[in-house]
Scaffold this motif. Structure first.
Motif, mmCIF file in Angstrom:
data_model
loop_
_atom_site.group_PDB
_atom_site.id
_atom_site.type_symbol
_atom_site.label_atom_id
_atom_site.label_comp_id
_atom_site.label_asym_id
_atom_site.label_seq_id
_atom_site.Cartn_x
_atom_site.Cartn_y
_atom_site.Cartn_z
ATOM 1 N N GLN A 118 -45.695 46.948 5.135
ATOM 2 C CA GLN A 118 -44.406 46.293 5.313
ATOM 3 C C GLN A 118 -43.313 46.998 4.517
ATOM 4 O O GLN A 118 -43.578 47.778 3.614
ATOM 5 N N ALA A 119 -42.073 46.684 4.869
ATOM 6 C CA ALA A 119 -40.922 47.261 4.183
ATOM 7 C C ALA A 119 -40.871 46.746 2.748
ATOM 8 O O ALA A 119 -41.375 45.672 2.434
ATOM 9 N N LEU A 120 -40.262 47.527 1.910
ATOM 10 C CA LEU A 120 -40.126 47.199 0.494
ATOM 11 C C LEU A 120 -38.883 46.336 0.299
ATOM 12 O O LEU A 120 -37.810 46.662 0.808
ATOM 13 N N ALA A 121 -39.005 45.245 -0.441
ATOM 14 C CA ALA A 121 -37.867 44.351 -0.672
ATOM 15 C C ALA A 121 -36.827 45.030 -1.557
ATOM 16 O O ALA A 121 -37.164 45.749 -2.510
ATOM 17 N N ASP A 122 -35.562 44.804 -1.228
ATOM 18 C CA ASP A 122 -34.470 45.323 -2.044
ATOM 19 C C ASP A 122 -34.416 44.594 -3.380
ATOM 20 O O ASP A 122 -34.788 43.420 -3.484
ATOM 21 N N VAL A 123 -33.898 45.284 -4.383
ATOM 22 C CA VAL A 123 -33.515 44.671 -5.650
ATOM 23 C C VAL A 123 -31.994 44.678 -5.583
ATOM 24 O O VAL A 123 -31.360 45.722 -5.772
ATOM 25 N N ILE A 124 -31.402 43.535 -5.238
ATOM 26 C CA ILE A 124 -29.977 43.548 -4.904
ATOM 27 C C ILE A 124 -29.352 42.176 -5.143
ATOM 28 O O ILE A 124 -30.035 41.156 -5.035
ATOM 29 N N SER A 125 -28.085 42.188 -5.484
ATOM 30 C CA SER A 125 -27.287 40.978 -5.592
ATOM 31 C C SER A 125 -25.825 41.389 -5.541
ATOM 32 O O SER A 125 -25.507 42.585 -5.598
ATOM 33 N N SER A 126 -24.948 40.423 -5.445
ATOM 34 C CA SER A 126 -23.519 40.721 -5.512
ATOM 35 C C SER A 126 -23.160 41.053 -6.958
ATOM 36 O O SER A 126 -23.874 40.676 -7.889
ATOM 37 N N GLY A 127 -22.042 41.763 -7.135
ATOM 38 C CA GLY A 127 -21.564 42.068 -8.483
ATOM 39 C C GLY A 127 -22.222 43.258 -9.147
ATOM 40 O O GLY A 127 -22.102 43.431 -10.360
ATOM 41 N N LEU A 128 -22.907 44.098 -8.371
ATOM 42 C CA LEU A 128 -23.571 45.260 -8.966
ATOM 43 C C LEU A 128 -22.559 46.350 -9.328
ATOM 44 O O LEU A 128 -21.592 46.588 -8.610
ATOM 45 N N ARG A 129 -22.851 47.034 -10.407
ATOM 46 C CA ARG A 129 -22.081 48.221 -10.780
ATOM 47 C C ARG A 129 -22.504 49.380 -9.893
ATOM 48 O O ARG A 129 -21.669 50.088 -9.353
ATOM 49 N N VAL A 130 -23.830 49.589 -9.755
ATOM 50 C CA VAL A 130 -24.366 50.660 -8.924
ATOM 51 C C VAL A 130 -25.541 50.139 -8.109
ATOM 52 O O VAL A 130 -26.455 49.521 -8.658
ATOM 53 N N LEU A 131 -25.510 50.404 -6.815
ATOM 54 C CA LEU A 131 -26.654 50.173 -5.941
ATOM 55 C C LEU A 131 -27.254 51.538 -5.650
ATOM 56 O O LEU A 131 -26.630 52.367 -4.987
ATOM 57 N N PHE A 132 -28.426 51.804 -6.211
ATOM 58 C CA PHE A 132 -29.125 53.059 -5.956
ATOM 59 C C PHE A 132 -29.830 52.941 -4.613
ATOM 60 O O PHE A 132 -30.392 51.897 -4.297
ATOM 61 N N CYS A 133 -29.807 54.005 -3.853
ATOM 62 C CA CYS A 133 -30.389 53.976 -2.521
ATOM 63 C C CYS A 133 -31.349 55.152 -2.371
ATOM 64 O O CYS A 133 -30.930 56.304 -2.318
ATOM 65 N N GLY A 134 -32.644 54.830 -2.320
ATOM 66 C CA GLY A 134 -33.651 55.845 -2.082
ATOM 67 C C GLY A 134 -33.662 56.261 -0.623
ATOM 68 O O GLY A 134 -32.978 55.662 0.222
ATOM 69 N N ILE A 135 -34.438 57.263 -0.309
ATOM 70 C CA ILE A 135 -34.539 57.737 1.071
ATOM 71 C C ILE A 135 -35.335 56.723 1.883
ATOM 72 O O ILE A 135 -34.852 56.152 2.842
ATOM 73 N N ASN A 136 -36.584 56.510 1.495
ATOM 74 C CA ASN A 136 -37.450 55.499 2.097
ATOM 75 C C ASN A 136 -38.608 55.266 1.134
ATOM 76 O O ASN A 136 -38.857 56.093 0.255
ATOM 77 N N PRO A 137 -39.315 54.165 1.270
ATOM 78 C CA PRO A 137 -40.432 53.915 0.358
ATOM 79 C C PRO A 137 -41.576 54.906 0.584
ATOM 80 O O PRO A 137 -41.944 55.192 1.731
ATOM 81 N N GLY A 138 -42.102 55.406 -0.499
ATOM 82 C CA GLY A 138 -43.337 56.169 -0.415
ATOM 83 C C GLY A 138 -44.499 55.215 -0.203
ATOM 84 O O GLY A 138 -44.349 53.990 -0.318
ATOM 85 N N LEU A 139 -45.651 55.756 0.093
ATOM 86 C CA LEU A 139 -46.812 54.904 0.363
ATOM 87 C C LEU A 139 -47.216 54.077 -0.849
ATOM 88 O O LEU A 139 -47.594 52.912 -0.725
ATOM 89 N N MET A 140 -47.108 54.661 -2.045
ATOM 90 C CA MET A 140 -47.470 53.910 -3.251
ATOM 91 C C MET A 140 -46.469 52.784 -3.502
ATOM 92 O O MET A 140 -46.853 51.679 -3.890
ATOM 93 N N SER A 141 -45.198 53.050 -3.274
ATOM 94 C CA SER A 141 -44.190 52.004 -3.437
ATOM 95 C C SER A 141 -44.434 50.866 -2.455
ATOM 96 O O SER A 141 -44.356 49.683 -2.822
ATOM 97 N N ALA A 142 -44.732 51.209 -1.224
ATOM 98 C CA ALA A 142 -45.004 50.184 -0.213
ATOM 99 C C ALA A 142 -46.247 49.371 -0.584
ATOM 100 O O ALA A 142 -46.275 48.147 -0.411
ATOM 101 N N ALA A 143 -47.266 50.034 -1.122
ATOM 102 C CA ALA A 143 -48.508 49.339 -1.484
ATOM 103 C C ALA A 143 -48.320 48.426 -2.687
ATOM 104 O O ALA A 143 -48.904 47.336 -2.743
#
Length: 166
Positions: A2-27
């Motif tokens: 499944q897709a990896l859940a964002d770590v996100i909310s309003s009021g952020l200073r910086v939203l980092f954006c990866g390319i896509n989840p690697g297999l270990m991140s997804a697992a």
């Protein structure tokens, strides 16, 4: 997988954006989870966080007004497995996400991913001319261990440049 859940909310200073989840991140359900990935060390060494966080502590980023998402949701072993159509669709989705959450900065980690997602063939590392609503855009080097061109100190310097202006 499944897709990896964002770590996100309003009021952020910086939203980092990866390319896509690697297999270990997804697992594991944690962004930049592969041990050779230098995102977490670069984030700390650049001054964004007071200590080096582990991937399983990603939710703590919100306390520093930082977040993480991805251009493409589909996990893969390597970013070169993604199609141009996935990047374009991911870029459109990312624009909607940024307009909704309105971070001060969107920081895409990977210049090729940024170029493909936004059709910006001449984009470079650093501040971009593009605005998404009021959100400014910055491109950082890919922190993957496969990106040998950027050593950890060089990567941390690139992150620190954004930290100073954000």
């Amino acid at each position: 997988m499944q897709a990896l859940a964002d770590v996100i909310s309003s009021g952020l200073r910086v939203l980092f954006c990866g390319i896509n989840p690697g297999l270990m991140s997804a697992a594991t359900g944690h962004h930049f989870a592969r041990p050779g990935n230098r995102f977490w060390p670069a984030l700390h060494l650049s001054g964004f966080t007071p200590r080096q966080l582990r991937p399983d502590e990603q939710a703590e980023l919100l306390t520093y007004r930082l977040g993480i998402t991805n251009v493409v949701d589909r996990p893969s072993a390597r970013a070169d497995e993604l199609t141009r159509a996935e990047y374009v669709a991911g870029g459109a989705n990312l624009v909607q996400k940024v307009l909704h959450y309105q971070p001060e900065w969107l920081a895409v980690v990977g210049v090729t991913a940024y170029r493909d997602a936004f059709g910006e063939r001449t984009a470079h590392i650093g501040k971009q001319d593009r605005l998404i609503g009021d959100t400014r855009v910055w491109v950082l080097p890919n922190p993957s261990g496969l990106n040998a061109h950027y050593t950890l100190p060089k990567l941390a310097d690139a992150f620190a440049e954004l930290e100073r202006v954000s």
